[in-house]
Each structure stands twice: as C-alpha cells, then as structure tokens.
Design a protein around this motif. Sequence first.
Motif: not given
Length: 282
Positions: A22-25, A4-6, A27-31
């Motif tokens: 960040v909240q999504s990260a 995920i790019i912000v 919940l699941f495996d995210a960078e």
Amino acid sequence: MKKIIVPTDFSPTAEKAQNFAVQSAKLFDAEVTLLHAFEIEKFTTADYTGYDNDLVKKMMDQIEKSFNKAKQYIADMDDVEVKTHLSSYSLNTSIKEIEKENQADLIVMGTIGQGGIGRSLWGTRTSSLIGKAKTPIMVIPYNYTWKKPSKILFLTNKFEKDPEILNYIFEWAGLYTANVEVGVFTDVDGDKAEKFFENKEKLEEYESFIKEEFYEKSIVSQHLVSDEFEDTLNEYIQENEVDMVVMVTYPRGILSRLFNKSLTKEMSYNTQIPLLAISAKG
C-alpha cells in the motif's frame, strides 16, 4: 500501471506485506490486490461425497468480513483503494493462475520473524514459493517498519546479464528513486583461493557492463569476503544503511541456502529488511 499481488491469511505477518504494498502504491501508480487462497477441497464431508456446506459458508463469511475490514482500514488510513481476490485453490496454484493471466508484476509476502514466528505456516509458504513463482517476490519481515527504499543491494554470484532481470531491478529502483549497489560474496573457507581474485575481477567487469549497457553511471560494487555469509551480510546492511536486498534465485543457490537456514535460525538477516527474489529463467 504496476500490479501488486499480496497473498494474505489476515495475520499480522501478512499485514506487514500489505502495508508495504500500500505504501508503495502511494508512491507510484500501482494497483494492489489482496489474495486469499481458500482450499475448498479441505472441507469435504467425512465420507468424501461432497463439501461441508455449513462450514464452507461460515468460512466464506469470515473471509468476506476480513477482506472488508482490511479494505476499510486501508481506505481510512492511507486513502488507497485495493481489490480483493478469493481463490478456491492452494496458494501455489492461485499464483500460477494469476501468472497465466499476466495479472502480476510483483508479489509481496510476509515472512518469518523472531520469537517462534519463523515456525508459522505463512512464513513456510513464503519460502516455498521462492524459486517456483515466475513473478518476483518481495519478502517483508515480520518486524519491519515501512521506509521508502533509498539504497538497494543487488547480491549476485552469477553476474546475471539477462536484460529482463536487470531492467526489472533498475525499473523498481527508479520507482523508489533508490540507488543500486552490486555485491558478490566470497566464502574464504568454502571457496578456493583463486575464487577471491576471480570474483574481484568479474565484479569490476560487471560494474563496467552495467554502466555501459544500462546507463546506470552511479552504480558501485562491493566485494563481501568472510567465512559467514549471514553475519557478514547483516553487518554490511547495518553499517551501510541498505534498505533492500535483491537476489536472483536458482534451484540450489545462495538464496535457497539462506532461506533453509532462516527457518531454523532466528538470527537470519531477512528479519530486518525486505528482500526481492527474482527467479532465473530455465
């Protein structure tokens, strides 16, 4: 792992997008990577013979401090480690460079809000990227408060059957453990009478198609009929507790019309919940 790019200018608007990512990260495996586009060409000397090195250094130091502050805040509050990326190009070019390297599954950006925020440069940049970036963009309203999406409305007027588009929608819905509804809008003023029956029939066929081809047996469809797109959509969102809207972008589609209006009308629905914009191929 999802990437995920912000993009950020370190404003409160961008911080809303940062928090969603960040909240999504969590919940699941995210960078998560914070991207700042620092257009160094804007800092040339008066005679255009080079760069104003003192000013560039000062700006770079400030950017580094802002990056470190954001990283520390996230680490303290959410225990999530994020990466940072500083680009010397424009935001559009920076996104293109990231896309070339296949370094993004989702872009999350903040956008307009009430009380004049809609006139901000960052809100304008967000809307200008929609339809141009190949990577889907999650648009986060300024006054949005994080909530794990549990109901997603996929609004279409072209009944897309591209597996890449539909798989993307249902994959992200699965990550959030959210239900998906499919909706189509018929303009009772702008569309001909037969368009109502055409959309009704197509929507029923589309629901059956998704259930059979994508094994989404729980999906339901909604036919929104009115002479005012934004008001009708906003009312449906509130009454049915929709947490996110998904649209596929085309050069001159509903989404383009919606964002053009939202820059001049503070009442636009996208000041309430996230919107996922997916570019169609072509």
